[in-house]
Write a protein that holds these residues in place. Structure first.
Motif, short mmCIF file in Angstrom:
data_model
loop_
_atom_site.label_atom_id
_atom_site.label_comp_id
_atom_site.label_asym_id
_atom_site.label_seq_id
_atom_site.Cartn_x
_atom_site.Cartn_y
_atom_site.Cartn_z
N LEU A 128 0.82 -1.21 0.00
CA LEU A 128 0.00 0.00 0.00
C LEU A 128 0.86 1.26 0.00
O LEU A 128 0.60 2.20 -0.77
CB LEU A 128 -0.93 -0.01 1.22
CG LEU A 128 -1.96 1.12 1.30
CD1 LEU A 128 -2.91 1.07 0.12
CD2 LEU A 128 -2.74 1.03 2.61
N VAL A 129 1.88 1.29 0.85
CA VAL A 129 2.78 2.45 0.90
C VAL A 129 3.46 2.64 -0.46
O VAL A 129 3.62 3.77 -0.94
CB VAL A 129 3.81 2.29 2.03
CG1 VAL A 129 4.91 3.36 1.90
CG2 VAL A 129 3.14 2.38 3.38
N SER A 130 3.85 1.54 -1.08
CA SER A 130 4.52 1.61 -2.39
C SER A 130 3.60 2.21 -3.44
O SER A 130 3.99 3.14 -4.17
CB SER A 130 4.97 0.22 -2.82
OG SER A 130 5.87 -0.35 -1.89
N ILE A 131 2.38 1.70 -3.53
CA ILE A 131 1.43 2.20 -4.53
C ILE A 131 1.10 3.67 -4.29
O ILE A 131 1.06 4.48 -5.22
CB ILE A 131 0.14 1.35 -4.54
CG1 ILE A 131 0.42 -0.01 -5.19
CG2 ILE A 131 -0.98 2.05 -5.28
CD1 ILE A 131 0.80 0.06 -6.64
N LEU A 132 0.85 4.03 -3.03
CA LEU A 132 0.53 5.41 -2.71
C LEU A 132 1.70 6.34 -3.04
O LEU A 132 1.52 7.48 -3.47
CB LEU A 132 0.14 5.54 -1.24
CG LEU A 132 -1.18 4.88 -0.82
CD1 LEU A 132 -1.39 5.03 0.68
CD2 LEU A 132 -2.35 5.49 -1.59
N THR A 133 2.93 5.84 -2.83
CA THR A 133 4.11 6.64 -3.16
C THR A 133 4.25 6.79 -4.67
O THR A 133 4.48 7.91 -5.18
CB THR A 133 5.38 5.98 -2.58
OG1 THR A 133 5.26 5.88 -1.16
CG2 THR A 133 6.61 6.80 -2.93
N PHE A 134 4.11 5.70 -5.41
CA PHE A 134 4.27 5.75 -6.86
C PHE A 134 3.24 6.67 -7.53
O PHE A 134 3.53 7.31 -8.53
CB PHE A 134 4.15 4.35 -7.46
CG PHE A 134 5.19 3.38 -6.97
CD1 PHE A 134 6.42 3.83 -6.51
CD2 PHE A 134 4.94 2.01 -6.97
CE1 PHE A 134 7.39 2.94 -6.05
CE2 PHE A 134 5.91 1.12 -6.53
CZ PHE A 134 7.12 1.58 -6.06
N SER A 149 6.00 10.67 -4.68
CA SER A 149 7.05 9.89 -5.34
C SER A 149 8.37 10.65 -5.42
O SER A 149 9.44 10.05 -5.53
CB SER A 149 6.60 9.49 -6.75
OG SER A 149 6.36 10.64 -7.55
N ALA A 150 8.31 11.98 -5.37
CA ALA A 150 9.53 12.78 -5.44
C ALA A 150 10.32 12.73 -4.13
O ALA A 150 11.54 12.89 -4.14
CB ALA A 150 9.20 14.23 -5.78
N TYR A 151 9.63 12.49 -3.03
CA TYR A 151 10.28 12.42 -1.71
C TYR A 151 9.79 11.17 -0.99
O TYR A 151 9.00 11.25 -0.04
CB TYR A 151 9.98 13.69 -0.91
CG TYR A 151 10.35 14.96 -1.64
CD1 TYR A 151 11.67 15.39 -1.68
CD2 TYR A 151 9.39 15.70 -2.32
CE1 TYR A 151 12.03 16.54 -2.37
CE2 TYR A 151 9.74 16.85 -3.03
CZ TYR A 151 11.05 17.27 -3.04
OH TYR A 151 11.40 18.40 -3.74
N PRO A 152 10.27 10.00 -1.39
CA PRO A 152 9.73 8.72 -0.89
C PRO A 152 10.37 8.27 0.42
O PRO A 152 10.87 7.13 0.53
CB PRO A 152 10.06 7.77 -2.03
CG PRO A 152 11.35 8.29 -2.59
CD PRO A 152 11.28 9.80 -2.44
N THR A 153 10.36 9.13 1.42
CA THR A 153 11.04 8.81 2.68
C THR A 153 10.44 7.58 3.35
O THR A 153 11.17 6.69 3.82
CB THR A 153 10.99 10.00 3.64
OG1 THR A 153 11.55 11.16 3.00
CG2 THR A 153 11.76 9.70 4.92
N LEU A 154 9.12 7.50 3.44
CA LEU A 154 8.48 6.37 4.10
C LEU A 154 8.78 5.07 3.35
O LEU A 154 9.06 4.04 3.97
CB LEU A 154 6.97 6.59 4.19
CG LEU A 154 6.16 5.49 4.91
CD1 LEU A 154 6.69 5.27 6.32
CD2 LEU A 154 4.68 5.85 4.93
N LEU A 155 8.75 5.11 2.04
CA LEU A 155 9.07 3.93 1.24
C LEU A 155 10.53 3.54 1.45
O LEU A 155 10.86 2.34 1.51
CB LEU A 155 8.80 4.20 -0.23
CG LEU A 155 9.07 3.03 -1.19
CD1 LEU A 155 8.20 1.83 -0.83
CD2 LEU A 155 8.82 3.46 -2.64
#
Length: 305
Positions: free
Chosen positions: A170-176, A184-190
Motif C-alpha cells: 500500500l505504501v509503495s502504490i501510494l508513493t508511486f 514519489s519525489a520524496y519517498p522517505t516512508l518507502l
C-alpha cells in the motif's frame, strides 16, 4: 555530465545511480539510471530480454529453493518434524515468490510503460519486506513461547506476513501515484520500509539466534553458518550498491549489481537453511567432547505418533 548523486536518507537517487532497481523509474524528482548496466539480448525480432545473467541465477535460485523445501518435506515424511520446519518452509515460499516476481520485472517481460508495472514493483517490495519479517519470526520460534507447527504459530506467521506485505504494498502504490499524502519525489516512508525495516528484522533474527545458541547448545558450530549468512548478505549489498558500476565495466556490461545481489542473496538464504538444519538435526555431526545427544541441538525434535 550531471553530478553523481550522493547517499541521502530518504532518497533512492544514489542507489539508482548504482543499480537499476525496479522501483527506480517510479521515484525521485528525475529519472536516475546507472552509468553501467548489463546488456540485453534479442530473443526474437524486436523482443529484448534484459539482465540475462541475473535471470539465469534466479532460475538456479528457484531450483535450489525447491531442493531445500523438498529436504524439509522429506524430514517430515521420515517420521520426525524438526523444530520450526513449517515456519522455515514458509520463509522459503516467500523467497521463491519474490524471485518469480523479480523475474518478470528485471527481464522486461513487464515493461516499465505498462500500467501493471507499478503494481508488480509494489508486490516485489511487499514480498521482500514480508520475507525479512518471516525470517525474524523464525528467530522467535526456537524460544518456544508458543509451540511451532501448530495452527497458532503458522497462522500468526501467515497473518503477520500478509499484514507486512499489505502495508508495504500500500505504501509503495501510494508513493508511486503520489496519493494519500505520500509523494514519489520524496519517498522517505518507502525508503524506510525498503531499507530500514528489513535491516531491523535481519538484526533481530541474528541477535535472537545468537542468544539461543549460547544459552541452549553446547556446540557453537552453528554460529559459523549464521556468520556466513550475514557475511554473504553484507557482501551482496556492497557489490550491488557500492561496486556495481566498477564491476559492470570490468565485466564489459555482461553483469551488473543486480546479478551480484541475486547471487549473494541466494547464498545467504542457503546458509540460513543450513543453520536451521544444523540446529535441528538428530545426528552428532557437530558433536564436541562427547556431549549428550539431547543437549546438542536446539530443543528436541517432535516425533510423529
Amino acid at each position: 555530465m550531471p553530478p553523481q548523486p550522493v547517499l541521502v536518507f530518504g532518497s533512492f537517487d544514489y542507489v539508482c545511480s548504482q543499480t537499476a532497481l525496479p522501483l527506480c523509474p517510479l521515484v525521485g524528482t528525475s529519472l536516475v539510471t546507472p552509468s553501467c548496466y548489463a546488456r540485453n539480448i534479442e530473443i526474437s525480432t524486436g523482443t529484448l530480454l534484459f539482465e540475462p545473467a541475473t535471470i539465469f541465477i534466479e532460475v538456479i535460485a528457484l531450483i535450489m529453493t525447491a531442493v531445500m523445501v523438498y529436504n524439509i518435506k522429506s524430514k517430515i515424511t521420515l517420521g520426525t518434524v524438526p523444530l520450526g520446519c513449517k515456519e522455515i518452509a514458509l520463509l522459503l515460499y516467500l523467497y521463491a515468490a519474490t524471485l518469480v516476481n523479480e523475474f518478470f520485472l528485471v527481464s522486461g517481460i513487464i515493461p516499465m510503460a505498462s500500467p501493471a508495472y507499478k503494481y508488480f514493483v509494489a508486490t516485489h517490495i511487499g514480498l521482500i519486506v514480508a520475507g525479512f519479517w518471516a525470517l525474524a519470526f523464525n528467530g522467535v520460534v526456537g524460544f518456544q513461547w508458543f509451540e511451532d507447527g501448530t495452527p497458532l504459530s503458522l497462522w500468526t506467521l501467515r497473518g503477520s506476513s500478509f499484514a507486512v506485505f499489505f502495508v508495504s504494498f500500500l505504501v509503495s502504490i501510494l508513493t508511486f501515484t503520489s496519493s494519500g499524502g505520500l509523494n514519489s519525489a520524496y519517498p522517505t516512508l518507502l525508503y524506510i520500509i525498503y531499507f530500514i525495516l528489513p535491516l531491523v528484522f535481519l538484526i533481530v533474527y541474528g541477535v535472537l539466534q545468537t542468544i539461543l545458541i549460547v544459552n541452549t547448545l553446547d556446540d557453537r558450530w552453528p554460529l559459523c553458518d549464521l556468520f556466513f549468512a550475514y557475511l554473504f548478505f553484507v557482501v551482496g549489498l556492497c557489490l550491488q550498491f557500492g561496486l556495481s558500476t566498477g564491476l559492470c565495466n570490468i565485466a564489459n556490461h555482461y553483469i551488473d549489481g543486480i546479478f551480484f545481489g541475486c547471487v549473494f542473496t541466494l547464498l545467504g538464504v542457503m546458509m540460513v537453511y543450513k543453520y536451521w538444519d544444523s540446529v535441528t538435526r538428530d545426528d552428532v555431526e557437530f558433536a564436541v567432547g562427547g556431549k549428550p545427544d539431547d543437549n546438542m541441538y536446539l530443543l528436541d525434535n517432535h516425533i510423529i505418533s
